[in-house]
Design a protein around this motif. Structure first.
Motif, PDB file in Angstrom:
ATOM      1  N   ALA A   1      -2.342 -12.149   0.622  1.00 49.20           N
ATOM      2  CA  ALA A   1      -2.288 -11.044  -0.349  1.00 49.20           C
ATOM      3  C   ALA A   1      -3.604 -10.291  -0.419  1.00 49.20           C
ATOM      4  O   ALA A   1      -3.638  -9.126  -0.824  1.00 49.20           O
TER       5      ALA A   1
ATOM      6  N   VAL B   1       4.259  10.253  -2.014  1.00 53.03           N
ATOM      7  CA  VAL B   1       4.280  11.545  -1.313  1.00 53.03           C
ATOM      8  C   VAL B   1       5.722  12.035  -1.292  1.00 53.03           C
ATOM      9  O   VAL B   1       6.616  11.301  -0.865  1.00 53.03           O
TER      10      VAL B   1
ATOM     11  N   GLN C   1       3.442   5.398   4.072  1.00 58.98           N
ATOM     12  CA  GLN C   1       3.096   5.259   2.645  1.00 58.98           C
ATOM     13  C   GLN C   1       4.230   4.584   1.889  1.00 58.98           C
ATOM     14  O   GLN C   1       3.987   3.806   0.966  1.00 58.98           O
ATOM     15  N   ARG C   2       5.464   4.876   2.281  1.00 51.92           N
ATOM     16  CA  ARG C   2       6.621   4.327   1.561  1.00 51.92           C
ATOM     17  C   ARG C   2       6.971   2.906   1.996  1.00 51.92           C
ATOM     18  O   ARG C   2       7.780   2.239   1.334  1.00 51.92           O
ATOM     19  N   ASN C   3       6.395   2.475   3.107  1.00 47.20           N
ATOM     20  CA  ASN C   3       6.673   1.139   3.640  1.00 47.20           C
ATOM     21  C   ASN C   3       5.351   0.461   4.001  1.00 47.20           C
ATOM     22  O   ASN C   3       5.099   0.120   5.150  1.00 47.20           O
ATOM     23  N   PRO C   4       4.490   0.288   2.995  1.00 51.77           N
ATOM     24  CA  PRO C   4       3.123  -0.139   3.303  1.00 51.77           C
ATOM     25  C   PRO C   4       3.018  -1.567   3.809  1.00 51.77           C
ATOM     26  O   PRO C   4       2.029  -1.906   4.467  1.00 51.77           O
ATOM     27  N   LYS C   5       4.003  -2.418   3.509  1.00 52.48           N
ATOM     28  CA  LYS C   5       3.886  -3.803   3.975  1.00 52.48           C
ATOM     29  C   LYS C   5       4.043  -3.859   5.500  1.00 52.48           C
ATOM     30  O   LYS C   5       3.176  -4.425   6.171  1.00 52.48           O
TER      31      LYS C   5
ATOM     32  N   ILE D   1       5.845   1.131  -4.845  1.00 52.72           N
ATOM     33  CA  ILE D   1       7.171   1.595  -4.454  1.00 52.72           C
ATOM     34  C   ILE D   1       8.170   1.090  -5.479  1.00 52.72           C
ATOM     35  O   ILE D   1       8.312  -0.127  -5.678  1.00 52.72           O
TER      36      ILE D   1
ATOM     37  N   HIS E   1      -0.549  -6.269   6.264  1.00 48.18           N
ATOM     38  CA  HIS E   1       0.775  -6.740   5.848  1.00 48.18           C
ATOM     39  C   HIS E   1       0.781  -7.503   4.522  1.00 48.18           C
ATOM     40  O   HIS E   1       1.854  -7.738   3.965  1.00 48.18           O
ATOM     41  N   GLY E   2      -0.384  -7.918   4.021  1.00 46.51           N
ATOM     42  CA  GLY E   2      -0.455  -8.486   2.682  1.00 46.51           C
ATOM     43  C   GLY E   2       0.314  -9.790   2.523  1.00 46.51           C
ATOM     44  O   GLY E   2       0.454 -10.579   3.454  1.00 46.51           O
ATOM     45  N   ALA E   3       0.793 -10.010   1.304  1.00 45.23           N
ATOM     46  CA  ALA E   3       1.500 -11.248   0.961  1.00 45.23           C
ATOM     47  C   ALA E   3       2.845 -11.318   1.686  1.00 45.23           C
ATOM     48  O   ALA E   3       3.388 -10.301   2.114  1.00 45.23           O
TER      49      ALA E   3
ATOM     50  N   ARG F   1       4.143   9.799   5.728  1.00 44.59           N
ATOM     51  CA  ARG F   1       4.977   9.561   4.544  1.00 44.59           C
ATOM     52  C   ARG F   1       5.750   8.259   4.689  1.00 44.59           C
ATOM     53  O   ARG F   1       5.852   7.460   3.742  1.00 44.59           O
TER      54      ARG F   1
ATOM     55  N   VAL G   1      12.339   2.464   3.484  1.00 43.68           N
ATOM     56  CA  VAL G   1      12.457   3.725   2.756  1.00 43.68           C
ATOM     57  C   VAL G   1      12.264   4.852   3.779  1.00 43.68           C
ATOM     58  O   VAL G   1      11.217   4.913   4.417  1.00 43.68           O
ATOM     59  N   PRO G   2      13.271   5.710   3.963  1.00 41.78           N
ATOM     60  CA  PRO G   2      13.174   6.693   5.047  1.00 41.78           C
ATOM     61  C   PRO G   2      12.198   7.821   4.759  1.00 41.78           C
ATOM     62  O   PRO G   2      11.834   8.088   3.614  1.00 41.78           O
TER      63      PRO G   2
ATOM     64  N   LEU H   1      -3.510  14.141   3.557  1.00 46.17           N
ATOM     65  CA  LEU H   1      -3.232  12.704   3.666  1.00 46.17           C
ATOM     66  C   LEU H   1      -4.277  12.021   4.554  1.00 46.17           C
ATOM     67  O   LEU H   1      -4.673  10.882   4.294  1.00 46.17           O
TER      68      LEU H   1
ATOM     69  N   GLU I   1       2.378  -5.029  -6.073  1.00 46.21           N
ATOM     70  CA  GLU I   1       1.580  -5.133  -4.846  1.00 46.21           C
ATOM     71  C   GLU I   1       1.593  -3.801  -4.094  1.00 46.21           C
ATOM     72  O   GLU I   1       0.587  -3.407  -3.506  1.00 46.21           O
ATOM     73  N   THR I   2       2.735  -3.123  -4.115  1.00 41.57           N
ATOM     74  CA  THR I   2       2.822  -1.802  -3.486  1.00 41.57           C
ATOM     75  C   THR I   2       3.459  -0.843  -4.494  1.00 41.57           C
ATOM     76  O   THR I   2       4.308  -1.246  -5.284  1.00 41.57           O
TER      77      THR I   2
ATOM     78  N   GLN J   1      -6.635   8.996   3.362  1.00 45.42           N
ATOM     79  CA  GLN J   1      -6.744   7.739   4.114  1.00 45.42           C
ATOM     80  C   GLN J   1      -8.211   7.403   4.384  1.00 45.42           C
ATOM     81  O   GLN J   1      -8.590   6.237   4.378  1.00 45.42           O
TER      82      GLN J   1
ATOM     83  N   VAL K   1      -1.459   1.800   7.096  1.00 42.42           N
ATOM     84  CA  VAL K   1      -2.276   2.732   7.881  1.00 42.42           C
ATOM     85  C   VAL K   1      -3.758   2.411   7.684  1.00 42.42           C
ATOM     86  O   VAL K   1      -4.232   2.331   6.551  1.00 42.42           O
ATOM     87  N   VAL K   2      -4.476   2.222   8.777  1.00 45.34           N
ATOM     88  CA  VAL K   2      -5.911   1.945   8.687  1.00 45.34           C
ATOM     89  C   VAL K   2      -6.755   3.030   9.358  1.00 45.34           C
ATOM     90  O   VAL K   2      -7.981   3.011   9.261  1.00 45.34           O
TER      91      VAL K   2
ATOM     92  N   THR L   1      10.297   7.376  -4.887  1.00 46.26           N
ATOM     93  CA  THR L   1       9.581   6.114  -4.660  1.00 46.26           C
ATOM     94  C   THR L   1       8.737   5.722  -5.871  1.00 46.26           C
ATOM     95  O   THR L   1       8.241   4.603  -5.941  1.00 46.26           O
TER      96      THR L   1
END
Lengths: 266, 266
Positions: free
Chosen positions: A181, B64, A53-57, B263, A187-189, A50, A152-153, B49, B260-261, B53, A61-62, B74
């Motif tokens: 990007a 989530v 997912q909330r902090n994707p930059k 959120i 990590h994207g842009a 979770r 985001v916690p 999840l 981009e994300t 993925q 997750v790969v 979010t």
């Protein structure tokens, strides 16, 4: 030991597994996705996913293992996470208690491995596009900084974002943005460009991790989310056990780094 | 009821929550990310999840919830997943047992909500780019087909991919590919173009779900991963309880569909 950086990913992993190679993986197996690693008890895995997912930059997750299964088949052939990473860090209750090259004796049925994208991927793309990457030119580690950007916690996981900084010639900033990007799994842009104080960074000459690099006239500091973020967050969550890769000693997967999705297709 | 499709997302959700609106959400709150929904017991959330993925094209996770918390901060302001979706489907042990407009009486402390991206997002982008989308022109549901493409399993979750089909003029196929690829949170690029038999589809005139549309001379059938995939997978996993949105009755978030994300930034 005769292992070339252009050896394929499987050969490098075999060399790591046998103990013949235990170094940094930067530049190895060109074109293959390299990964940050977090291994944690299953009881915390849902919260950690979770959090990612909330902090994707900072936390793309790969790959995620089955609970208790050391293999990562979605990232490649015969990847055994207990032996195929050059160096691991062991944290107990948030304290670094050791650095090892093999975690077979620590593996238990309740562990889950999470692989996260890493900045090597977009750095390779920047270099291919003719954009200079200073720390690579200088042969040092990328400079990393703690920021005032709140994450985001989720459950016990929280904190602030860590970023990397690369000085980019002003005329190339848009191009660097566009290229990175294209790699949301890595990590994207950039998350910011320009004034470091806007991120709570006092002095670019004093990184919190890694090495300082010069920002030359005509260059702009560009900041990307950094994989040290989840490492710090995991440490601060003080889990009874958490295992990560050692900085720079990444998992080398069989997935192409420009794949649309990080799922190995045999 | 006076609710216009251009009303903002919060106003539409308020109308849904009050019971004033309970219809399809296609075309509503233009520019906002709409979501497929899966609510399941926490005991199965980690596996689900992991499944998402490993199958990111049909199952792009965009949100989530905390375990037992009906809110989805979010994805927007004051989103209560128990009341803010126009219509829900209730599955018990894999059997559809009801269709309701409110799940407050079913909510328990062990439920987790998972929001998944949906094809409305890239369809809007196709239309903006001047690429015709036949089922929108015809005012019918998109045709959907079961395929022979195996999914990557996780725990009790497994099966085959469901795809949507849109006939695209041959000269526009590359453009449609490029546009949809920019939305990995909404199924991304097509998974196949051309011969339906390569996917195990016998007859494009007989979709498994939705409505048939004509493939005209000069057009090519283009196939995208579909959000019905996780719905079928959840049903087939025969969880004691699983709640989804009803087809076409999506969660409307406050997140920009080109973010981009996914959120929400207040």
């Amino acid at each position: 030991m005769g292992l070339h950086s252009t050896a394929d990913a499987a050969a490098i992993r075999a060399s790591i597994r046998s103990g013949a190679f235990g170094g940094h993986t930067s530049g190895m197996a060109p074109g293959k996705l390299q990964c940050n690693l977090a291994i944690l008890p299953a009881a915390h895995a849902l919260d950690f996913l979770r959090f990612c997912q909330r902090n994707p930059k900072p936390c793309p997750v790969v790959g995620v293992s089955e609970t208790g299964d050391p293999m990562l088949p979605t990232l490649g052939v015969d990847i055994d996470i207990r032996t195929d990473v050059p160096r691991y860090r062991i944290f107990r209750d948030g304290v670094l208690t050791g650095e090892v090259t093999d975690i077979r004796d620590l593996w238990t049925d309740d562990l889950v491995s999470v692989a996260l994208g890493c900045s090597f991927t977009f750095e390779n793309a920047l270099v291919r596009a003719g954009i200079p990457v200073r720390h690579i030119e200088d042969g040092v580690n990328v400079p990393m900084f703690r920021t005032n950007i709140p994450l985001v916690p989720a459950g016990p996981f929280n904190g602030h974002m860590v970023v990397t900084m690369r000085p980019i010639p002003e005329a190339m900033v848009d191009k660097a943005h566009g290229i990175s990007a294209r790699f949301p799994q890595a990590h994207g842009a950039p998350i910011a460009t320009g004034d470091p104080r806007a991120l709570g960074i006092a002095d670019l000459a004093k990184p919190d991790y890694g090495d300082a690099v010069a920002v030359k006239p005509g260059e702009v500091p560009v900041f990307w989310a950094c994989g040290v973020t989840p490492q710090n967050v995991l440490r601060d969550a003080r889990l009874p056990l958490c295992i990560t890769h050692s900085p720079g000693h990444m998992l080398i997967s069989d997935v192409a780094e420009d794949a649309e999705t990080p799922i190995y297709q045999s």
